[in-house]
Design a protein around this motif. Sequence first.
Motif, PDB file in Angstrom:
ATOM      1  N   LYS A  80       0.839  -1.198   0.000  1.00  0.00           N
ATOM      2  CA  LYS A  80       0.000   0.000   0.000  1.00  0.00           C
ATOM      3  C   LYS A  80       0.878   1.254   0.000  1.00  0.00           C
ATOM      4  N   PRO A  81       0.315   2.419  -0.331  1.00  0.00           N
ATOM      5  CA  PRO A  81       1.112   3.653  -0.350  1.00  0.00           C
ATOM      6  C   PRO A  81       1.768   3.927   1.001  1.00  0.00           C
TER       7      PRO A  81
ATOM      8  N   GLY B 199       2.259   9.719   3.529  1.00  0.00           N
ATOM      9  CA  GLY B 199       2.554  10.951   2.816  1.00  0.00           C
ATOM     10  C   GLY B 199       2.506  10.833   1.308  1.00  0.00           C
ATOM     11  N   VAL B 200       2.365   9.598   0.800  1.00  0.00           N
ATOM     12  CA  VAL B 200       2.345   9.354  -0.642  1.00  0.00           C
ATOM     13  C   VAL B 200       0.912   9.115  -1.110  1.00  0.00           C
ATOM     14  N   SER B 201       0.532   9.771  -2.189  1.00  0.00           N
ATOM     15  CA  SER B 201      -0.795   9.568  -2.785  1.00  0.00           C
ATOM     16  C   SER B 201      -0.634   8.829  -4.111  1.00  0.00           C
ATOM     17  N   ILE B 202      -1.473   7.823  -4.324  1.00  0.00           N
ATOM     18  CA  ILE B 202      -1.421   6.994  -5.529  1.00  0.00           C
ATOM     19  C   ILE B 202      -2.800   6.968  -6.182  1.00  0.00           C
ATOM     20  N   ARG B 203      -2.815   7.035  -7.504  1.00  0.00           N
ATOM     21  CA  ARG B 203      -4.050   6.794  -8.238  1.00  0.00           C
ATOM     22  C   ARG B 203      -3.723   5.992  -9.487  1.00  0.00           C
TER      23      ARG B 203
ATOM     24  N   VAL C 203       1.537   9.393  -9.219  1.00  0.00           N
ATOM     25  CA  VAL C 203       1.997   9.616  -7.846  1.00  0.00           C
ATOM     26  C   VAL C 203       2.105  11.102  -7.515  1.00  0.00           C
ATOM     27  N   LYS C 204       1.761  11.430  -6.282  1.00  0.00           N
ATOM     28  CA  LYS C 204       2.107  12.698  -5.651  1.00  0.00           C
ATOM     29  C   LYS C 204       2.828  12.349  -4.350  1.00  0.00           C
ATOM     30  N   SER C 205       3.958  13.026  -4.096  1.00  0.00           N
ATOM     31  CA  SER C 205       4.756  12.643  -2.946  1.00  0.00           C
ATOM     32  C   SER C 205       5.757  13.733  -2.585  1.00  0.00           C
TER      33      SER C 205
ATOM     34  N   TRP D  19       0.169  15.142 -11.020  1.00  0.00           N
ATOM     35  CA  TRP D  19       0.486  13.745 -10.729  1.00  0.00           C
ATOM     36  C   TRP D  19       1.603  13.272 -11.659  1.00  0.00           C
TER      37      TRP D  19
ATOM     38  N   GLN E  31      -5.349  -2.608  -8.237  1.00  0.00           N
ATOM     39  CA  GLN E  31      -5.521  -2.600  -6.787  1.00  0.00           C
ATOM     40  C   GLN E  31      -6.621  -3.584  -6.411  1.00  0.00           C
TER      41      GLN E  31
END
Length: 502
Positions: A324-325, A328-332, A352-354, A377, A386
């Motif tokens: 899983k992320p 602090g890390v965002s995943i789509r 990713v945004k991180s 992103w 997922q």
Amino acid sequence: MRPLFLEAIAQWPADRVALQTDSGAFSYGYLRKAAQCVADALRDALSSDVGARILMPAWPDWQYVATLWGVWQGGGVAVPFSLGATAEELSYLITDSEATALVCPAVLAPMLRPLCVAMGIGFWEVETVVATQPAPTEWPAIQPAARALMIYTSGTTGKPKGAVHTHGSLAAQIQTLVTAWQWQATDKTLLTLPLHHIHGLVNILGCGLWAGATVVILPKFDAGKVWEIFAQSDFTVFMAVPTIYSLLVEAYRAASPAQQAGYTQACQAMRLMVSGSAALPVTLLNAWQEISGHFLLERYGMTEIGMAISNPMEGFRKAGSVGKPLPGVSIRLVDEAGQVIAQAHEAGEIQVKSPCMFLEYWRKPDITKASFSAEGWFKTGDIAEQDEEGYYKILGRNSTDIIKSGGYKLSALEIEGVFLQHPEVAACAVVGLPDERWGEVVAMAVVMQAAASSAAPDLLHWGKAYLASYKIPKQVIVVAELPKNAMGKVVKNEVKQWFAKE
């Protein structure tokens, strides 16, 4: 303000052992002083250009750490490069990075000094500058947003691109992993990976030293040697690529029952074993668990984003999944139409945004911009799905021109570009073929000129003068023509099928 990394390691006692190498044991105090000497020697080179790029070979010994810390102390940008780089590849790095100087251990000086002289950049030997007494210097304040590291990574544009990280993004990467994987000052880890990639440089060396641990560096991977070292020491952490685990399994199975018992006991004494940089086959995961007692922690990351997804240090780890992320890390996941995927088990590109995100591809603003969505992103180019529990499974690349082999990310276009320079090559197509040990191996289909006399082995021998050994194709077939679509682009999936029939 000191660079964030140097601020972190300043807390560790001067006599604490930081590194153990073939050259001996080196304390945190010794390496900090050596770094000051390097920074002092580079003062003019660093002051002439804010964030000056300093090239450094990924030499697996204390000189690497002294140079890295010294460059950061003086406000420069470290540019590590492979020990297998050819003169042509290194010339490209010097030119593309606009390097001011190169710093290397004395043993490499005869090979690297002439190139630096020819290209008009500064040159220093680590041992020489460390032998001098550094002058008292007021070093510049280094802000978190300042450039710190440039790692060259292959891409679909062919030639490697310099991915730039700041002091802030590097600190975010390390702090995230130190917390997630519970690094401690009492840890001891074995480093067998190259130091011009994030895996070896950040995940192992960076995290270990930030935490005050001891890092033992093995200059060249040898499965038998690794098992011998494991059995004789008190390691707590080990990280490697699937290829290394595969070779270790083979060596284990070839050992005597008494040796196997000792190897198993050494593994069971460790608290953490991690696999990354390429997909981990479930068969290998199971084989390693059987002999070591460890269910490998698999994670996902890349040069540009650091680590983004990980199975947990404590808790359920899922076979075939990268977890899983990280905090602090965002995943789509995004489909081919650019729509965000909300359903489980539907494939899409990882975006990713991180806070660990790189700053830019050096001097390539258009490519940098194209690598991000309009909403900011980063588009990884990796395809995943997922499941209902939130675990991600990597399915592969969305580009056939990236080959992951033995932990390296190779550009098919770069390799093709080199072989197309051969006077007897009319056309060629480089692809990655699945391989249990290496993840993928490089293969090439080649169309020879009508009057050509060279055979495939001759081509490969020629290519070794221009490409590092791990980029040289392992399989070659000579064909009459390459399959192409209506736009004239080579259909590489068909090329791969040719090799399957061989």
